[in-house]
Design an enzyme around this catalytic site. Structure first.
Site, PDB file in Angstrom:
ATOM      1  N   ASP A   1      15.443  16.041   0.142  1.00 18.27           N
ATOM      2  CA  ASP A   1      14.181  15.305   0.236  1.00 18.27           C
ATOM      3  C   ASP A   1      14.420  13.796   0.330  1.00 18.27           C
ATOM      4  OD1 ASP A   1      12.547  17.508   0.224  1.00 18.27           O
ATOM      5  OD2 ASP A   1      12.192  17.476  -1.930  1.00 18.27           O
TER       6      ASP A   1
ATOM      7  N   HIS B   1      25.555   1.739 -14.302  1.00 19.77           N
ATOM      8  CA  HIS B   1      26.662   2.640 -14.654  1.00 19.77           C
ATOM      9  C   HIS B   1      26.055   3.921 -15.240  1.00 19.77           C
ATOM     10  CE1 HIS B   1      30.235  -0.366 -14.792  1.00 19.77           C
ATOM     11  NE2 HIS B   1      29.292  -0.852 -14.014  1.00 19.77           N
TER      12      HIS B   1
ATOM     13  N   HIS C   1      22.274  -1.955  -9.314  1.00 23.02           N
ATOM     14  CA  HIS C   1      23.599  -1.486  -9.743  1.00 23.02           C
ATOM     15  C   HIS C   1      23.483  -1.007 -11.188  1.00 23.02           C
ATOM     16  CE1 HIS C   1      27.817  -1.109 -10.461  1.00 23.02           C
ATOM     17  NE2 HIS C   1      27.883  -2.135 -11.278  1.00 23.02           N
TER      18      HIS C   1
ATOM     19  N   HIS D   1      34.348   3.134  -9.913  1.00 26.15           N
ATOM     20  CA  HIS D   1      33.432   2.145 -10.440  1.00 26.15           C
ATOM     21  C   HIS D   1      32.094   2.810 -10.789  1.00 26.15           C
ATOM     22  CE1 HIS D   1      31.615  -2.172  -9.820  1.00 26.15           C
ATOM     23  NE2 HIS D   1      31.258  -1.623 -10.952  1.00 26.15           N
TER      24      HIS D   1
ATOM     25  N   TYR E   1       5.553  14.599   4.652  1.00 23.83           N
ATOM     26  CA  TYR E   1       6.081  14.750   3.311  1.00 23.83           C
ATOM     27  C   TYR E   1       5.755  13.577   2.385  1.00 23.83           C
ATOM     28  CZ  TYR E   1       9.301  15.546  -0.463  1.00 23.83           C
ATOM     29  OH  TYR E   1       9.847  15.734  -1.692  1.00 23.83           O
TER      30      TYR E   1
END
Lengths: 233, 233, 233, 233
Positions: free
Chosen positions: D121, D98, D96, D172, D230
């Site tokens: 991709d 910001h 998480h 958020h 790939y």
């Protein structure tokens, strides 16, 4: 004795410049360096982090895209490099990045207008943006077709790959090239800077005029004319 | 003993500040430092990478733009520097960059409005943008004419080069100057910062008001008045 | 023995954080640290480059703005600091910068809308923007009046300086404060980040909704309520 | 001997990557690393500065959000991590942040359109943005409900958490995950880069087309199909 050592080293050195110039995140880019006499190029292996790269890990590929030497799989963009080397015979190096501003223009499917002398010092036309491929080309050999998409777009616009050493591929990202891998890296950094400035220019003045013809001509002659005298700044 | 050593060193030191301040990519900039008594200035050689520069590689040029001493060709912008030194007799240093935000304003062919005190602490008018040259000037001695384009624009606006130490040249990029090369570099960094903030200000509020007259006057007096007390912050 | 050593050191340390956090160009900022018992604060001297600063160069000033000790002239913003310390009795540190995004909002004369939890984790109202001063205030003691401009704006909006530790001064730039100089620097960095995100938010969605009341209330209680449990992330 | 040492180390290493990748200011982010056999995850303690973190300060929490071991309080976002681990059983790491551009999109309450191959991709749908929670969820166990808000939004859109390893939470900020904490960090950096490019793309061309279906399909197969080949670049 490895006869490919010199291009492996050049490709390695040029690849290592990309993160230093802020042009790639992780491994999202690749540089190749060609030896025209040997008919091959050295390119970054696929998916190897930059801090684990070394010259001996570079892969040697011929201009038909066949791996000639190397322990790793070559970059997934190798076929695009091969097509460009095969068709544009004076290229010695190619760079592909997903650099932020150039990629944003590519995603916008717009060519970058020539707004000033920073641009004109390097090329005297808008930076071309090849359209996304037709669906049948996408379904085929995608990276191979990307090379032709670039070459066809240059032919359509009547552009010389020796005058214009950069292109955006619509929805995708930029490719640049040059006589050497080092020059191709230089062109990638110039493109990113020009792409940044052009974006800002339109934000500041959404009627910003293109550079006028007399200035374009002057810059072209400054670089190419019989009395050329230009070394950047 | 080299009588030009002091200005070579000053020019070198000031040039080396440009990449540290984020104002140049590769060699896209140049700084000169003048000695008014000797009637010459030291300027960066053309096309030499920053990591190969040294004080002894600086080129000595007189105020008519003639090379007096040096093993390299002077920067391609040398004639612009010479014209400014010759006509504005209290300048001791000049900087030219293609810094991102200032160049974007130059390409937009707009002067930078005075929106706040960061701007007013350094100059109390909009940062002028000289228009692109007439076609006949472009066809002539381009860099030489660039100098006059700047001087003529200042004359037209009634600006003093001692009060306003920076200008944008339309379609091109900024020039800044000052009593010393060091001050000219400082002004280039200030210009880039002010250009960045002004761009953002218009994005956030496209009716953003210019700084009001009383504040402009206050800042002018804070710096220049009989009771001036201002040292930046 | 210098009885002011502790606040000189705190002020010095906090000032040195500003360039590291990207909040100042050159010397365009200042931090002060107060000792409430001694009734004084230490503040950066005016116009001294960051690399020449040292704790012993800090200037000691009382809450009426009179210099008590120090060999240098205090920052030109000293009177603003003094007014805030005198009127807001629980402040221990104050920071003034011209950080890019916060200054752009100040120049735009707009408060920063509360768009998300990054903002709400620090304050639960829009970041206020005090209007530019009336002309008679500007003509008077400018920096002194800046302090009152801030205090009056907080009174008008019914804001508590202990809940809202930051403000934009219209046409000028931000001030932040806190119980310590360190906290005030932290608040300056938070403000710059929130100012950047709010700018982008409006660019991406020019009808972006403010954070809804229930979330504002939740974040307020998470920090301040009887069951507060919040330590940033 | 600490049976949790391996996940403490992984969580610590991954957390330390966040500031290096420019994804966090101060402590505004957290990474956890799970051990599926032990049924626990290691997560950053709350409010500890990055330069004071060490592997032994990580907190061990089970998938119901109960602290199992550790001297510090776990990150305030711990319940969100626990809910995701409990419901999405093949996740080994969660991040998480910001980060600036991803958070701006979250605050704009818009999903990020798929504009190019950099995006394709990694995932072949728009990056989803879960709407802000209903008021009664906010009033309840906020961080716990954030986890369900994410899971419910994926269910509603018919998305697989194994195909789409990132989400924006409206108002958020982003969460990303993956088989390992290292992969989750990688995804956070990719998300921030894609968010930056998508923002610029719309600024440059406000009618920019989404990537066409044939290219989306090609990229999906390149990564997942029977003949997948790939490795990034």
């Amino acid at each position: 004795m490895d006869q490919y050592q010199h291009i492996k080293q050049k490709s390695y050195d040029a690849n290592m410049q990309l993160p230093k110039l802020g042009l790639v995140l992780f491994t999202f880019g690749n540089v190749s360096a060609a030896d025209r006499e040997l008919g091959v190029f050295a390119i970054k292996p696929s998916g190897v982090p930059y801090d684990e790269l070394s010259p001996d890990k570079m892969v040697i590929v011929d201009f038909d895209g066949k791996t000639v030497s190397g322990d790793h799989r070559p970059s997934s963009d190798t076929q695009t490099h091969a097509v460009l080397y095969k068709n544009w015979v004076n290229i010695g190096g190619i760079v592909h990045t997903h650099s932020t501003f150039a990629t944003a223009w590519a995603q916008s499917q717009r060519c970058i207008p020539i707004f000033g002398t920073t641009h004109a010092d390097h090329l005297t036309v808008d930076i071309p943006c090849a359209p996304p491929m037709h669906d049948d080309m996408v379904r085929g050999d995608y990276e191979y077709q990307t090379g032709f998409q670039i070459i066809d777009h240059f032919a359509e616009l009547g552009l010389s790959y020796e005058e214009v050493e950069m292109v955006l591929v619509g929805n995708h990202a930029p490719f640049t090239w040059g006589k050497t891998a080092e020059k191709a890296v230089y062109n990638s950094a110039v493109l990113e800077s020009v792409a940044h400035m052009a974006y800002l220019t339109e934000q500041i003045n959404n009627n910003a005029p293109r550079l006028k013809d007399s200035l374009i001509k002057k810059h072209y002659e400054r670089k190419h004319g019989p009395d050329s005298y230009y070394g950047q700044a």
